[in-house]
Design a protein around this motif. Structure first.
Motif, PDB file in Angstrom:
ATOM      1  N   SER A   1      -2.581   2.248  -4.365  1.00  0.00           N
ATOM      2  CA  SER A   1      -2.131   3.620  -4.165  1.00  0.00           C
ATOM      3  C   SER A   1      -3.343   4.511  -3.936  1.00  0.00           C
ATOM      4  O   SER A   1      -4.486   4.076  -4.093  1.00  0.00           O
ATOM      5  N   LYS A   2      -3.067   5.750  -3.548  1.00  0.00           N
ATOM      6  CA  LYS A   2      -4.140   6.674  -3.182  1.00  0.00           C
ATOM      7  C   LYS A   2      -3.932   8.023  -3.855  1.00  0.00           C
ATOM      8  O   LYS A   2      -2.792   8.467  -4.036  1.00  0.00           O
ATOM      9  N   VAL A   3      -5.043   8.646  -4.196  1.00  0.00           N
ATOM     10  CA  VAL A   3      -5.021   9.953  -4.855  1.00  0.00           C
ATOM     11  C   VAL A   3      -5.422  11.030  -3.851  1.00  0.00           C
ATOM     12  O   VAL A   3      -6.320  10.829  -3.022  1.00  0.00           O
ATOM     13  N   TYR A   4      -4.739  12.176  -3.919  1.00  0.00           N
ATOM     14  CA  TYR A   4      -5.126  13.328  -3.100  1.00  0.00           C
ATOM     15  C   TYR A   4      -6.589  13.692  -3.385  1.00  0.00           C
ATOM     16  O   TYR A   4      -7.042  13.622  -4.534  1.00  0.00           O
ATOM     17  N   PRO A   5      -7.342  14.135  -2.383  1.00  0.00           N
ATOM     18  CA  PRO A   5      -8.731  14.545  -2.639  1.00  0.00           C
ATOM     19  C   PRO A   5      -8.841  15.706  -3.617  1.00  0.00           C
ATOM     20  O   PRO A   5      -9.798  15.772  -4.387  1.00  0.00           O
ATOM     21  N   PHE A   6      -7.854  16.595  -3.625  1.00  0.00           N
ATOM     22  CA  PHE A   6      -7.910  17.745  -4.535  1.00  0.00           C
ATOM     23  C   PHE A   6      -7.428  17.386  -5.941  1.00  0.00           C
ATOM     24  O   PHE A   6      -7.433  18.220  -6.840  1.00  0.00           O
ATOM     25  N   HIS A   7      -7.011  16.140  -6.125  1.00  0.00           N
ATOM     26  CA  HIS A   7      -6.686  15.638  -7.469  1.00  0.00           C
ATOM     27  C   HIS A   7      -7.767  14.681  -7.969  1.00  0.00           C
ATOM     28  O   HIS A   7      -7.653  14.147  -9.075  1.00  0.00           O
ATOM     29  N   ALA A   8      -8.794  14.453  -7.150  1.00  0.00           N
ATOM     30  CA  ALA A   8      -9.744  13.370  -7.417  1.00  0.00           C
ATOM     31  C   ALA A   8     -10.943  13.790  -8.264  1.00  0.00           C
ATOM     32  O   ALA A   8     -12.047  13.288  -8.086  1.00  0.00           O
TER      33      ALA A   8
ATOM     34  N   ASP B   1       0.835  -1.197   0.000  1.00  0.00           N
ATOM     35  CA  ASP B   1       0.000   0.000   0.000  1.00  0.00           C
ATOM     36  C   ASP B   1       0.871   1.249   0.000  1.00  0.00           C
ATOM     37  O   ASP B   1       1.872   1.329   0.716  1.00  0.00           O
ATOM     38  N   THR B   2       0.484   2.241  -0.805  1.00  0.00           N
ATOM     39  CA  THR B   2       1.219   3.491  -0.853  1.00  0.00           C
ATOM     40  C   THR B   2       0.258   4.620  -1.233  1.00  0.00           C
ATOM     41  O   THR B   2      -0.954   4.457  -1.191  1.00  0.00           O
ATOM     42  N   ALA B   3       0.809   5.782  -1.591  1.00  0.00           N
ATOM     43  CA  ALA B   3      -0.020   6.933  -1.974  1.00  0.00           C
ATOM     44  C   ALA B   3       0.859   7.961  -2.658  1.00  0.00           C
ATOM     45  O   ALA B   3       2.064   8.046  -2.389  1.00  0.00           O
ATOM     46  N   GLU B   4       0.240   8.772  -3.521  1.00  0.00           N
ATOM     47  CA  GLU B   4       1.012   9.831  -4.169  1.00  0.00           C
ATOM     48  C   GLU B   4       1.512  10.841  -3.133  1.00  0.00           C
ATOM     49  O   GLU B   4       2.529  11.503  -3.326  1.00  0.00           O
ATOM     50  N   MET B   5       0.797  10.948  -2.003  1.00  0.00           N
ATOM     51  CA  MET B   5       1.191  11.882  -0.956  1.00  0.00           C
ATOM     52  C   MET B   5       2.476  11.461  -0.252  1.00  0.00           C
ATOM     53  O   MET B   5       3.255  12.309   0.182  1.00  0.00           O
ATOM     54  N   TYR B   6       2.706  10.167  -0.118  1.00  0.00           N
ATOM     55  CA  TYR B   6       3.838   9.684   0.669  1.00  0.00           C
ATOM     56  C   TYR B   6       5.166  10.132   0.048  1.00  0.00           C
ATOM     57  O   TYR B   6       5.524   9.720  -1.061  1.00  0.00           O
TER      58      TYR B   6
ATOM     59  N   TYR C   1      -7.162   1.504  -6.252  1.00  0.00           N
ATOM     60  CA  TYR C   1      -6.870   2.938  -6.206  1.00  0.00           C
ATOM     61  C   TYR C   1      -7.870   3.570  -5.248  1.00  0.00           C
ATOM     62  O   TYR C   1      -9.084   3.398  -5.406  1.00  0.00           O
ATOM     63  N   LEU C   2      -7.360   4.293  -4.253  1.00  0.00           N
ATOM     64  CA  LEU C   2      -8.210   4.831  -3.198  1.00  0.00           C
ATOM     65  C   LEU C   2      -8.236   6.359  -3.203  1.00  0.00           C
ATOM     66  O   LEU C   2      -7.218   7.003  -3.463  1.00  0.00           O
ATOM     67  N   LEU C   3      -9.405   6.914  -2.881  1.00  0.00           N
ATOM     68  CA  LEU C   3      -9.501   8.344  -2.563  1.00  0.00           C
ATOM     69  C   LEU C   3      -8.943   8.503  -1.160  1.00  0.00           C
ATOM     70  O   LEU C   3      -9.473   7.928  -0.209  1.00  0.00           O
ATOM     71  N   HIS C   4      -7.868   9.294  -1.002  1.00  0.00           N
ATOM     72  CA  HIS C   4      -7.109   9.309   0.252  1.00  0.00           C
ATOM     73  C   HIS C   4      -7.920   9.809   1.450  1.00  0.00           C
ATOM     74  O   HIS C   4      -7.792   9.298   2.554  1.00  0.00           O
ATOM     75  N   TRP C   5      -8.706  10.822   1.251  1.00  0.00           N
ATOM     76  CA  TRP C   5      -9.660  11.270   2.267  1.00  0.00           C
ATOM     77  C   TRP C   5     -10.709  12.136   1.573  1.00  0.00           C
ATOM     78  O   TRP C   5     -10.566  12.477   0.407  1.00  0.00           O
ATOM     79  N   ARG C   6     -11.752  12.452   2.292  1.00  0.00           N
ATOM     80  CA  ARG C   6     -12.868  13.214   1.732  1.00  0.00           C
ATOM     81  C   ARG C   6     -12.435  14.649   1.468  1.00  0.00           C
ATOM     82  O   ARG C   6     -11.862  15.321   2.321  1.00  0.00           O
ATOM     83  N   GLY C   7     -12.729  15.137   0.272  1.00  0.00           N
ATOM     84  CA  GLY C   7     -12.370  16.504  -0.081  1.00  0.00           C
ATOM     85  C   GLY C   7     -13.586  17.289  -0.547  1.00  0.00           C
ATOM     86  O   GLY C   7     -14.727  16.946  -0.224  1.00  0.00           O
ATOM     87  N   ASN C   8     -13.348  18.354  -1.324  1.00  0.00           N
ATOM     88  CA  ASN C   8     -14.434  19.221  -1.782  1.00  0.00           C
ATOM     89  C   ASN C   8     -15.020  18.811  -3.124  1.00  0.00           C
ATOM     90  O   ASN C   8     -16.081  19.299  -3.514  1.00  0.00           O
ATOM     91  N   ILE C   9     -14.325  17.957  -3.846  1.00  0.00           N
ATOM     92  CA  ILE C   9     -14.847  17.489  -5.133  1.00  0.00           C
ATOM     93  C   ILE C   9     -16.006  16.531  -4.870  1.00  0.00           C
ATOM     94  O   ILE C   9     -15.889  15.625  -4.037  1.00  0.00           O
ATOM     95  N   PRO C  10     -17.123  16.709  -5.531  1.00  0.00           N
ATOM     96  CA  PRO C  10     -18.287  15.837  -5.279  1.00  0.00           C
ATOM     97  C   PRO C  10     -17.946  14.359  -5.457  1.00  0.00           C
ATOM     98  O   PRO C  10     -17.214  13.987  -6.382  1.00  0.00           O
ATOM     99  N   LEU C  11     -18.480  13.545  -4.570  1.00  0.00           N
ATOM    100  CA  LEU C  11     -18.223  12.110  -4.665  1.00  0.00           C
ATOM    101  C   LEU C  11     -18.681  11.548  -6.007  1.00  0.00           C
ATOM    102  O   LEU C  11     -18.054  10.635  -6.555  1.00  0.00           O
ATOM    103  N   SER C  12     -19.763  12.106  -6.541  1.00  0.00           N
ATOM    104  CA  SER C  12     -20.269  11.623  -7.825  1.00  0.00           C
ATOM    105  C   SER C  12     -19.232  11.784  -8.930  1.00  0.00           C
ATOM    106  O   SER C  12     -19.062  10.895  -9.781  1.00  0.00           O
ATOM    107  N   GLU C  13     -18.513  12.901  -8.914  1.00  0.00           N
ATOM    108  CA  GLU C  13     -17.483  13.146  -9.926  1.00  0.00           C
ATOM    109  C   GLU C  13     -16.295  12.207  -9.727  1.00  0.00           C
ATOM    110  O   GLU C  13     -15.779  11.626 -10.685  1.00  0.00           O
TER     111      GLU C  13
END
Length: 281
Positions: A76-83, A46-51, A107-119
């Motif tokens: 791996s995981k994507v930043y919420p502001f890149h999602a 497990d990793t992430a672009e943030m790490y 591929y995981l959404l790293h944490w909840r951000g401002n981009i709508p979950l639907s998008e």
């Protein structure tokens, strides 16, 4: 192994990599640790672009070069502001390039951000269609987030939710863990050793843990890991920067805590009796 909703399987234990690849002086040791894990069959990484701003993914890419890709399970995981549709495809491609692979198993959404979950979900589904990822999930989602996710189109395709979970942080046992079990969505537990007990100092000073460890001929950290693994719906991704620690984590799978052990642990580190906020660290 643990079955996912799509019928595929994921290993119950893997290798976490948070904070690896950040110190050049530790690089050789960290690569040896990852390779030791692969040698033992711990092929889930497990990793992430943030790490390490991508350096961790590059480290993993170097460690897995000679290992057959089809035997690996890369997450791996994507930043919420890149999602969102503006950046997620480039983010995914960058992660793939650093890892030296042409697809991710998860591929995981790293944490909840401002981009709508639907998008975000629509973009993740598109990545699946393009063959860039096999499946997707989320991270650091509490119960209300998960409930909302399942109302979004294709939200039910969420394969896993990665959250902090260890003996000293059992909040998810009250509602999130049973809800996910009912929905067939496993939990991936990060920091199952509580960062060697540093996230909950009482763990390192626990006489109960020490006695249980002695009983099983193990370390307290192996007992911590076996506690998390005891839940049939939980995958654990302990981080180890040294090959010897990787071996210790692997050996923890053999420890089976009995009813007396669990009772002792519950007395010292009781399960929650009410809703508590999701722990992040």
């Amino acid at each position: 192994m643990l079955k996912l909703k799509d019928g595929s399987s994921i290993a119950k234990i893997g290798q976490g990599t948070w904070k690896m690849g950040e110190n050049p002086n530790s690089r050789e040791s960290e690569i040896k640790a990852l390779k030791k894990g692969l040698e033992l069959g711990m092929t889930l990484i497990d990793t992430a672009e943030m790490y390490g701003d991508g350096r961790t993914e590059s480290l993993i890419g170097e460690a897995i070069t000679e290992y057959p890709r089809q035997k690996l399970y890369l997450v791996s995981k994507v930043y919420p502001f890149h999602a969102g549709k503006g950046k997620i495809f480039d983010s995914c491609d960058a992660s793939l390039k650093r890892l030296g692979t042409d697809y991710l198993d998860m591929y995981l959404l790293h944490w909840r951000g401002n981009i709508p979950l639907s998008e975000t979900v629509a973009c993740l589904e598109e990545l699946v269609k393009r063959g860039k990822i096999r499946r997707w999930g989320v991270s650091n989602f509490d119960l209300s987030d998960m409930e909302e996710l399942l109302t979004v189109q294709n939200g039910e395709n969420c394969a896993i939710n990665q959250v902090l979970y260890h003996l000293g942080s059992r909040g998810i046992e009250y509602d999130l863990l049973p809800w996910q079990q009912e929905k067939g969505i496993p939990v991936m537990a990060y920091c199952p050793l509580a960062q060697a007990g540093n996230l909950k100092c009482a763990l390192k000073n626990s006489t109960g843990l020490e006695e249980i460890a002695q009983k099983h001929g193990a370390t307290i950290y192996q007992v911590l890991l076996s506690f998390v693994l005891a839940n049939e719906n939980v995958v654990a991704i302990p981080k180890a920067s040294k090959a010897s620690h990787v071996k210790d984590n692997y050996e923890a799978v053999k420890i089976i805590l009995d009813e007396q052990d669990i009772k002792r642990l519950n007395m010292e580190f009781p399960p929650p009796k009410r809703k508590v906020p999701l722990d992040i660290e």
